[in-house]
Enzyme design. Structure first.
Site, PDB file in Angstrom:
ATOM      1  N   HIS A 111      29.327  26.793  76.599  1.00  0.00           N
ATOM      2  CA  HIS A 111      30.677  26.947  77.143  1.00  0.00           C
ATOM      3  C   HIS A 111      31.700  26.283  76.201  1.00  0.00           C
ATOM      4  O   HIS A 111      32.700  26.910  75.818  1.00  0.00           O
ATOM      5  CB  HIS A 111      30.727  26.307  78.538  1.00  0.00           C
ATOM      6  CG  HIS A 111      32.088  26.285  79.176  1.00  0.00           C
ATOM      7  ND1 HIS A 111      32.438  27.107  80.217  1.00  0.00           N
ATOM      8  CD2 HIS A 111      33.193  25.539  78.911  1.00  0.00           C
ATOM      9  CE1 HIS A 111      33.690  26.870  80.572  1.00  0.00           C
ATOM     10  NE2 HIS A 111      34.178  25.909  79.785  1.00  0.00           N
ATOM     11  N   GLU A 112      31.434  25.040  75.813  1.00  0.00           N
ATOM     12  CA  GLU A 112      32.417  24.310  74.994  1.00  0.00           C
ATOM     13  C   GLU A 112      32.560  24.930  73.602  1.00  0.00           C
ATOM     14  O   GLU A 112      33.655  25.081  73.089  1.00  0.00           O
ATOM     15  CB  GLU A 112      32.033  22.830  74.877  1.00  0.00           C
ATOM     16  CG  GLU A 112      31.935  22.084  76.198  1.00  0.00           C
ATOM     17  CD  GLU A 112      33.122  22.286  77.130  1.00  0.00           C
ATOM     18  OE1 GLU A 112      34.229  22.611  76.649  1.00  0.00           O
ATOM     19  OE2 GLU A 112      32.936  22.147  78.351  1.00  0.00           O
ATOM     20  N   HIS A 170      34.768  27.901  73.628  1.00  0.00           N
ATOM     21  CA  HIS A 170      36.206  27.617  73.580  1.00  0.00           C
ATOM     22  C   HIS A 170      36.695  27.627  72.124  1.00  0.00           C
ATOM     23  O   HIS A 170      37.797  28.086  71.825  1.00  0.00           O
ATOM     24  CB  HIS A 170      36.523  26.266  74.214  1.00  0.00           C
ATOM     25  CG  HIS A 170      36.658  26.313  75.712  1.00  0.00           C
ATOM     26  ND1 HIS A 170      37.467  27.224  76.357  1.00  0.00           N
ATOM     27  CD2 HIS A 170      36.078  25.564  76.685  1.00  0.00           C
ATOM     28  CE1 HIS A 170      37.385  27.024  77.674  1.00  0.00           C
ATOM     29  NE2 HIS A 170      36.539  26.033  77.896  1.00  0.00           N
ATOM     30  N   GLU A 193      38.551  30.550  80.292  1.00  0.00           N
ATOM     31  CA  GLU A 193      37.457  29.840  80.973  1.00  0.00           C
ATOM     32  C   GLU A 193      36.291  30.778  81.275  1.00  0.00           C
ATOM     33  O   GLU A 193      35.125  30.421  81.106  1.00  0.00           O
ATOM     34  CB  GLU A 193      37.968  29.220  82.273  1.00  0.00           C
ATOM     35  CG  GLU A 193      38.458  27.789  82.119  1.00  0.00           C
ATOM     36  CD  GLU A 193      37.384  26.877  81.566  1.00  0.00           C
ATOM     37  OE1 GLU A 193      36.244  26.915  82.061  1.00  0.00           O
ATOM     38  OE2 GLU A 193      37.679  26.131  80.616  1.00  0.00           O
ATOM     39  N   HIS A 212      39.924  27.034  85.868  1.00  0.00           N
ATOM     40  CA  HIS A 212      38.495  27.043  86.190  1.00  0.00           C
ATOM     41  C   HIS A 212      38.198  27.795  87.480  1.00  0.00           C
ATOM     42  O   HIS A 212      37.041  27.972  87.849  1.00  0.00           O
ATOM     43  CB  HIS A 212      37.956  25.615  86.300  1.00  0.00           C
ATOM     44  CG  HIS A 212      38.115  24.831  85.041  1.00  0.00           C
ATOM     45  ND1 HIS A 212      39.234  24.090  84.778  1.00  0.00           N
ATOM     46  CD2 HIS A 212      37.312  24.708  83.964  1.00  0.00           C
ATOM     47  CE1 HIS A 212      39.114  23.512  83.596  1.00  0.00           C
ATOM     48  NE2 HIS A 212      37.963  23.882  83.070  1.00  0.00           N
TER      49      HIS A 212
END
Ligand SMILES: [Zn+2]
Length: 531
Positions: free
Chosen positions: A349-350, A353, A373, A433
């Site tokens: 996920h990070e 980004h 997100e 989110h």
């Protein structure tokens, strides 16, 4: 690295056998203090044996011996390994092993070529500065380089001469720390040899979340392994509980280790390397997912790796990506129910980004923020499907390991009590989110279809907002469509309506207009009220 590291350092002698030459090169002092019975006596006897047989060992005036390792066989036979100095200078290629019986009587010896290292003078005629400049020119593959010459007696080919051994340190092709050693004759200036000061290595990690894993590490010139991934350029560091807002790429402490075995496999571990194992391994999985699925070379598609921080802040139950420092930051969880935030879908996920930032750069507010997100949740989950780990079974639950039972879910996002299942005019007012729910719900419907089903032991039930029935085309195809939509058709202000158009354009490119895939994408958008 606290108490763990210091206890590791005490085992340096045994662990660094493979790195002996590099260890000498860096002038690292290995402690000879030991509690091993008979060790000190064996060393004393070995020194006496060398002195008594000076001719055999080429042991002349001005020389000294530095103990490197002692092995005592079950029958008491002793093997004492020394490095050699001459007039205080390390003798490269002057190492030797004294083999003696249980009572310390010389049986045999093994000697490197440089056994008689006397040189005419220990004063160089080539100055250090000129040497440093020459070494930099000799290592063109390293950028932002600095060089550090030191005087040695180089005797690795059997002929001792005074030499400059210069370590050039800088950045390699993936942006990872990299180095080259250039050795030149200190009298004539001629180059003697050069080689990489770092070596690719394969470490063993005892992870928190996925059992024992193999991790790519680097053997540094100081003889210690580091959490530097030489293939992907990722560097993993201990943030030492500094808060996320105070960190930059230069902060924290690089993880190093003597035996290349990392972590203890526990959650909430006192071994600070444990979370680092997961972070390092899972960043590699994410890098590989993007590379092998989409041909993307790293976050910016330039082959460079990012810095990953673990142990950020105190009881920081979060993780984030920072463009400014080109790094990922992960906290230790809440300290009670949530462990370290370094599980696979979280790392995916990070890192995603970063990918979004380098491509569509979806603004982090309103509907584009929700899409940003959602994109991270989608690819974070897809990395889990790609890795297909037996312990962390692929699912449509997000952050299920580090925020049990899960933080968000795809089939019916509103089950978290906050997220949206369906688009509405107000969805852009939600926290990013939670507005992400619309995108996540679309992804599930397009991949698996509507209704109830059990996948890898977990039961999902995905409703539609318009009462339709949707048939899925599999998550790999949907991820492929979404990646193309993100990187080719979305921009910073894309909203849900724009995402429908972008993904249909991508589906048309990949599978054709009116294909089953195109139609499934359209039907899934309609099913979350994005028409
Ligand atoms: Zn996020």
């Amino acid at each position: 690295m606290g108490p763990t590291s210091s206890s590791r350092r005490r085992t340096l002698t045994a662990g660094a056998l493979a790195a002996t030459a590099a260890l000498v090169a860096a002038g690292v002092q290995v402690s000879t203090a030991s509690a091993v019975p008979g060790r000190d006596t064996a060393i004393a006897k070995a020194r006496a044996n060398v002195a008594r047989n000076a001719e055999l060992f080429g042991f002349g005036a001005g020389q000294d011996l530095l103990v490197k390792d002692v092995l005592i066989d079950p029958d008491g036979t002793q093997h004492v390994r020394f490095d050699r100095t001459y007039q205080g200078l390390p003798v490269i290629g002057g190492d030797l092993v004294v083999h003696q019986d249980a009572r310390g009587r010389l049986k045999d010896s093994t000697r490197a070529k440089g056994h008689s290292p006397a040189v005419r003078s220990t004063v160089p005629s080539v100055p250090a500065q000129a040497t440093a400049a020459k070494a930099l020119a000799a290592a063109p593959g390293i950028s932002s380089a600095t060089s550090q010459p030191r005087l040695v007696v180089w005797a690795a080919d059997g002929t001792a001469r005074l030499a400059w051994q210069t370590t050039v340190s800088g950045l390699g092709k993936q942006g990872q720390p990299s180095g080259r050693v250039v050795v030149t004759d200190a009298v004539t200036g001629a180059e003697i040899e050069q080689f990489d000061s770092e070596h690719e290595a394969s470490g063993t990690g005892r992870s928190e979340y996925t059992g024992t894993v193999t991790i790519d590490t680097t053997l540094q010139s100081n003889g210690l392994y580091a959490l530097i991934d030489p293939t992907r350029g990722t560097i993993t560091k201990d943030a030492r509980n500094v808060s996320a807002s105070s960190l930059n790429a230069g902060s924290g402490t690089l993880y190093t280790d003597a035996d290349n075995i990392w972590g203890d496999g526990r959650k909430f571990s006192t071994d600070r390397a444990t979370a680092a194992v997961d972070a390092h391994a899972n960043t590699a999985w994410t890098y590989d997912y993007y590379k092998n699925t989409f041909g993307r070379n790293g976050i910016k598609n330039d082959g460079k790796g990012a810095t990953v921080f673990v142990h950020v802040g105190t009881k920081w139950d979060n993780a984030q990506w920072s463009d400014a420092c080109f790094c990922m930051m992960t906290g230790d969880g809440d300290g009670t129910t949530d462990p370290e935030q370094v599980d696979l879908d979280t790392m995916g996920h990070e890192m995603t980004h970063g990918v979004t930032s380098a491509t569509a750069n979806l603004r982090y507010s309103g509907e584009s923020g929700g899409l940003n997100e959602s994109t991270s949740d989608i690819f974070g989950t897809m990395v889990e499907w790609y890795a297909n780990n037996g312990i962390d079974t692929p699912d449509y639950l997000f952050s299920d390991q580090s925020t049990p039972p899960w933080l968000r879910r795809f089939d019916k996002p509103s089950l978290d009590g906050r997220s949206a299942d369906c688009w509405s005019r107000k969805v852009g007012q939600l926290d990013v989110h939670n507005s992400s729910g619309v995108g996540n719900h679309w992804f599930f419907l397009a991949s698996e279809g509507s209704g109830s089903r059990t996948i890898n032991g977990i039961t999902y039930n995905s409703p539609t907002c318009n009462g339709s029935t949707v048939t899925g085309i599999g998550n790999q195809k949907v991820a492929k469509i979404w990646y193309r939509a993100l990187t080719v058709y979305m921009t910073s202000t894309t909203d849900y309506k724009g995402a429908r158009t972008a993904s249909l354009n991508a589906a048309k490119d990949l599978y054709g207009s009116g294909s089953a895939e195109y139609n499934a994408v359209a039907a899934a958008w309609s099913a979350v009220s994005v028409a």
